[in-house]
Design an enzyme around this catalytic site. Structure first.
Site, PDB file in Angstrom:
ATOM      1  N   TYR A   1       6.444 -10.068   6.104  1.00 57.02           N
ATOM      2  CA  TYR A   1       6.953  -9.300   6.378  1.00 57.02           C
ATOM      3  C   TYR A   1       7.299  -8.433   7.576  1.00 57.02           C
ATOM      4  O   TYR A   1       7.313  -9.460   8.833  1.00 57.02           O
ATOM      5  CB  TYR A   1       5.111  -8.372   6.255  1.00 57.02           C
ATOM      6  CG  TYR A   1       4.711  -8.479   4.687  1.00 57.02           C
ATOM      7  CD1 TYR A   1       4.875  -7.148   4.775  1.00 57.02           C
ATOM      8  CD2 TYR A   1       3.727  -8.891   4.405  1.00 57.02           C
ATOM      9  CE1 TYR A   1       3.931  -6.886   2.668  1.00 57.02           C
ATOM     10  CE2 TYR A   1       3.923  -9.207   3.118  1.00 57.02           C
ATOM     11  CZ  TYR A   1       3.627  -8.165   2.308  1.00 57.02           C
ATOM     12  OH  TYR A   1       3.174  -7.986   1.251  1.00 57.02           O
TER      13      TYR A   1
ATOM     14  N   ASP B   1       0.710  -1.093   0.008  1.00 56.05           N
ATOM     15  CA  ASP B   1       0.027   0.294  -0.253  1.00 56.05           C
ATOM     16  C   ASP B   1       0.373   1.241  -0.707  1.00 56.05           C
ATOM     17  O   ASP B   1       2.285   1.895   0.476  1.00 56.05           O
ATOM     18  CB  ASP B   1      -0.944   0.036   1.236  1.00 56.05           C
ATOM     19  CG  ASP B   1      -1.969  -1.207   1.187  1.00 56.05           C
ATOM     20  OD1 ASP B   1      -2.442  -1.199   0.252  1.00 56.05           O
ATOM     21  OD2 ASP B   1      -2.532  -1.246   1.852  1.00 56.05           O
TER      22      ASP B   1
END
Length: 279
Positions: free
Chosen positions: A124, A60
């Site tokens: 992540y 994002d």
């Protein structure tokens, strides 16, 4: 005789603050995606057919990547040989400057390879900064690269207990944000790793007297739902603040409803990094 296209897998990193995310957007927007810059750089390779980057992992606005990946096909003019990997890395990086985007590696792959669907897992990390009572105490070199939750310190052992609830295969409906793909995506995901460990800041050994602590949350799965990692981090931070208990994390999983997620608890994008894509 037109030679067939050559497919490459490339690994690349970027500082995500100035982009709308990794995915391509229309070029008339004020802020565009990392993919726009990658494809603009690739056009300088003078391909016969415009080059399209097929990106493995969406990130994002404001999210960074230590290492994302994509595949691309390059078809050169008749008589021109395929680029070797070093040429490709050098050429793309030359045309990407001065953007904070770098090609790290390139490999020739078979035409059946797909950067997104061939990936075995994605990892992540999320960087937390503890010890700040006010956002103005965040070191200037850490701006946009971590999250300093309000209230200073967090109960890390409670967060580590709660993180264990997220391991394994679950319906993560509560931990996803809704988007256009939601109706077509299964909410079942398998989290293979959920760790919380001490970390270091940029040159932080020079200001140890300030009592700031850096921590890293690491998550690994074959794939994640939209904003799943940021929601998991936000819920774990709420546990660290005493607003939730580890048992609440289990209950949120069992509810299987994104509307049940505590309002305003999602972690901001700035501390999130795609660490690696594994094949």
């Amino acid at each position: 005789m037109v030679s067939p296209p050559t497919r490459y897998l490339v690994f690349f990193q970027y500082f995500g603050t100035k982009y709308s995310g990794v995915m391509e957007t229309s070029n008339d927007q004020a802020v565009v995606g990392v993919q726009n810059y990658l494809e603009k750089a690739a056009q300088n390779l003078k391909p016969i057919v415009p080059i399209k980057f097929h990106i493995s992992s969406r990130t994002d606005t404001g999210v960074h990547a230590l290492c994302n990946s994509a595949h691309l096909d390059i078809q050169r003019a008749p008589g021109k040989p395929a680029f070797n990997e070093k040429q490709l890395i050098y050429s793309l990086n030359y045309h990407l400057k001065p953007e904070p985007i770098r090609i790290l590696n390139a490999y020739r792959v078979t035409n059946s390879f797909h950067a997104r669907f061939s990936a075995l897992s994605r990892t992540y990390i999320y960087r937390l900064l503890m010890g700040c009572t006010h956002y103005s105490e965040i070191p200037v070199f850490e701006k946009d690269l971590c999250w300093a939750p309000a209230g200073g310190y967090l109960n890390v052992p409670a967060m580590q207990d709660a993180a264990q609830c997220l391991l394994g295969t679950h319906d993560f409906s509560t931990f996803r944000s809704l988007n256009s793909e939601t109706p077509f995506q299964s909410p079942i995901r398998t989290v293979l790793q959920a760790d919380i460990r001490p970390s270091s800041g940029f040159l932080s050994h020079h200001y140890e007297h300030r009592g700031l602590e850096f921590w890293e949350l690491k998550f690994r799965s074959r794939s994640f739902l939209y904003r799943q990692v940021r929601r998991m981090v936000g819920a774990l931070v709420a546990v660290g603040q005493g607003k939730l208990t580890p048992r609440h994390i289990k209950e949120l999983l069992e509810i299987k409803d994104s509307r049940a997620f505590p309002p305003n608890a999602m972690a901001p994008p700035s501390g999130l990094f795609l660490k690696s894509v594994e094949y």
